[in-house]
Design a protein around this motif. Structure first.
Motif, short mmCIF file in Angstrom:
data_model
loop_
_atom_site.label_atom_id
_atom_site.label_comp_id
_atom_site.label_asym_id
_atom_site.label_seq_id
_atom_site.Cartn_x
_atom_site.Cartn_y
_atom_site.Cartn_z
N ASN A 174 0.83 -1.20 0.00
CA ASN A 174 0.00 0.00 0.00
C ASN A 174 0.86 1.25 0.00
OD1 ASN A 174 -2.70 -1.32 0.46
ND2 ASN A 174 -1.62 -2.03 2.27
N PRO A 175 0.39 2.34 -0.64
CA PRO A 175 1.13 3.60 -0.58
C PRO A 175 1.03 4.23 0.80
CG PRO A 175 -0.97 3.94 -1.69
CD PRO A 175 -0.85 2.45 -1.45
N TYR A 176 1.92 5.17 1.09
CA TYR A 176 1.93 5.95 2.34
C TYR A 176 2.38 5.14 3.55
CZ TYR A 176 -0.98 8.79 -0.73
OH TYR A 176 -1.47 9.49 -1.80
N PHE A 177 2.78 3.89 3.38
CA PHE A 177 3.27 3.10 4.49
C PHE A 177 4.71 2.68 4.20
CE2 PHE A 177 -1.30 2.59 4.80
CZ PHE A 177 -1.52 2.79 6.16
N THR A 178 5.60 2.94 5.14
CA THR A 178 7.01 2.63 4.95
C THR A 178 7.27 1.14 5.20
OG1 THR A 178 7.60 2.98 7.27
CG2 THR A 178 7.61 4.93 5.83
N THR A 179 8.49 0.72 4.87
CA THR A 179 8.86 -0.66 5.16
C THR A 179 9.04 -0.88 6.67
OG1 THR A 179 11.13 -0.01 4.59
CG2 THR A 179 9.90 -1.27 2.96
N ASP A 180 9.26 0.20 7.44
CA ASP A 180 9.26 0.07 8.90
C ASP A 180 7.90 -0.45 9.37
OD1 ASP A 180 11.82 1.03 9.19
OD2 ASP A 180 11.23 3.07 9.72
N THR A 181 6.85 0.21 8.89
CA THR A 181 5.50 -0.19 9.28
C THR A 181 5.17 -1.58 8.76
OG1 THR A 181 4.78 2.12 9.29
CG2 THR A 181 3.06 0.44 9.16
N ALA A 182 5.61 -1.88 7.53
CA ALA A 182 5.38 -3.21 6.97
C ALA A 182 6.07 -4.28 7.81
CB ALA A 182 5.91 -3.27 5.53
N ALA A 183 7.26 -3.97 8.32
CA ALA A 183 7.98 -4.96 9.14
C ALA A 183 7.24 -5.25 10.43
CB ALA A 183 9.38 -4.46 9.44
N VAL A 184 6.72 -4.20 11.07
CA VAL A 184 5.95 -4.41 12.31
C VAL A 184 4.69 -5.21 12.00
CG1 VAL A 184 4.70 -3.27 14.19
CG2 VAL A 184 6.86 -2.30 13.37
N LEU A 185 4.03 -4.87 10.91
CA LEU A 185 2.81 -5.59 10.52
C LEU A 185 3.09 -7.07 10.29
CD1 LEU A 185 -0.16 -5.62 9.54
CD2 LEU A 185 0.70 -5.01 7.26
N ARG A 186 4.12 -7.37 9.51
CA ARG A 186 4.46 -8.77 9.24
C ARG A 186 4.90 -9.48 10.52
NH1 ARG A 186 1.69 -8.11 5.37
NH2 ARG A 186 2.44 -7.78 3.23
N LEU B 33 2.37 1.29 16.12
CA LEU B 33 1.83 -0.04 15.90
C LEU B 33 2.52 -1.06 16.79
CD1 LEU B 33 -0.12 -1.78 14.23
CD2 LEU B 33 1.68 -2.00 12.49
N ALA B 34 3.84 -0.92 16.94
CA ALA B 34 4.57 -1.82 17.84
C ALA B 34 4.11 -1.64 19.28
CB ALA B 34 6.07 -1.56 17.73
N MET B 35 3.88 -0.39 19.68
CA MET B 35 3.42 -0.11 21.05
C MET B 35 2.03 -0.70 21.28
SD MET B 35 3.02 3.59 22.99
CE MET B 35 1.81 4.21 21.80
N ASP B 36 1.14 -0.51 20.34
CA ASP B 36 -0.23 -1.02 20.50
C ASP B 36 -0.25 -2.54 20.62
OD1 ASP B 36 -1.19 1.54 20.36
OD2 ASP B 36 -1.79 1.43 18.25
N ASN B 37 0.73 -3.20 20.01
CA ASN B 37 0.76 -4.66 20.01
C ASN B 37 1.85 -5.24 20.90
OD1 ASN B 37 -1.22 -5.70 17.74
ND2 ASN B 37 -0.27 -3.83 16.96
N GLN B 38 2.52 -4.35 21.68
CA GLN B 38 3.56 -4.78 22.62
C GLN B 38 4.62 -5.66 21.96
OE1 GLN B 38 3.92 -3.76 26.08
NE2 GLN B 38 2.68 -2.23 25.03
N LEU B 39 5.08 -5.20 20.78
CA LEU B 39 6.14 -5.89 20.07
C LEU B 39 7.48 -5.24 20.41
CD1 LEU B 39 7.12 -7.90 17.82
CD2 LEU B 39 6.82 -5.99 16.20
#
Length: 209
Positions: free
Chosen positions: A108-120, A175-181
């Motif tokens: 998706n646009p507007y999302f960095t690979t940092d965010t993608a890494a946390v998501l995955r 996102l990491a904070m919300d999911n305690q990663l």
């Protein structure tokens, strides 16, 4: 650099650690070859099936030459080059000891690979996300520009957000904070660091709750 990283990855695959990799696209252009890595054991059972043969081209080619079984999965469909991202298939690859390389970010646009890494990382139930970079960890300012930059050994997600420290983008930290990663930031270029981090040695900076 690819050969160096592949050798570092091989050192922990031999321990039985499950590993997935996200490569930041901007870093390919800058030549830094910084990676986002995470490891961890999947806690449940997957129901997917193993994919087709090992990918030996693109980012998986060099690990393949090091004797590492790899699979490339991409968020944007390109069947001639890689598997599409399918979570259950990714989990199955990890269970079989393969290193999974997640490409094309989140798709998706507007999302960095940092965010993608946390998501995955959350999707595969990773225990920790490893942010491999070219400095020893997190500093209160850019250590390459400020000789007086102060190293930070441990810090909370909220403090990173409040101080707007540029270790990762704010969406990824939130996102990491919300999911305690938990996140670990360390120097990729120091040989053996990935092994040390995975084995619990005191390396880099820890970001957690």
């Amino acid at each position: 650099m690819l050969a160096f990283v592949a050798e570092e990855v091989r050192s922990i695959v031999g321990l039985g650690v499950q590993l997935a990799v996200v490569v930041g696209g901007g870093n390919i252009f800058s030549g830094c070859c910084r990676l986002l890595l995470w490891h961890g054991a999947y806690l449940g059972r997957s129901h997917g099936h193993a994919g087709h043969g090992a990918q030996q081209f693109g980012p998986a080619g060099c690990p393949g030459k090091k004797g590492i079984q790899t699979r490339v999965q991409t968020a944007i469909t390109m069947h001639q080059v890689a598997e599409p991202y399918i979570l259950r298939r990714a989990l199955r690859h990890l269970e079989k000891g393969r290193v999974v390389i997640f490409a094309a970010g989140s798709g998706n646009p507007y999302f960095t690979t940092d965010t993608a890494a946390v998501l995955r990382a959350k999707e595969i139930h990773a225990e920790i996300l490893l942010k491999a970079t070219k400095v020893n960890g997190l500093y209160d300012s850019d250590p390459e520009r400020n000789a007086d930059a102060r190293f930070i050994k441990t810090i909370s997600y909220m403090e990173v957000l409040e101080r707007q420290l540029k270790v990762m983008d704010m969406t990824a930290i939130s996102l990491a904070m919300d999911n305690q990663l938990p996140l670990m930031v360390f120097n990729l270029k120091e040989k053996g660091n990935i092994f040390r981090v995975v084995c619990g040695e005191d390396v880099g900076t820890t970001i957690s709750g």
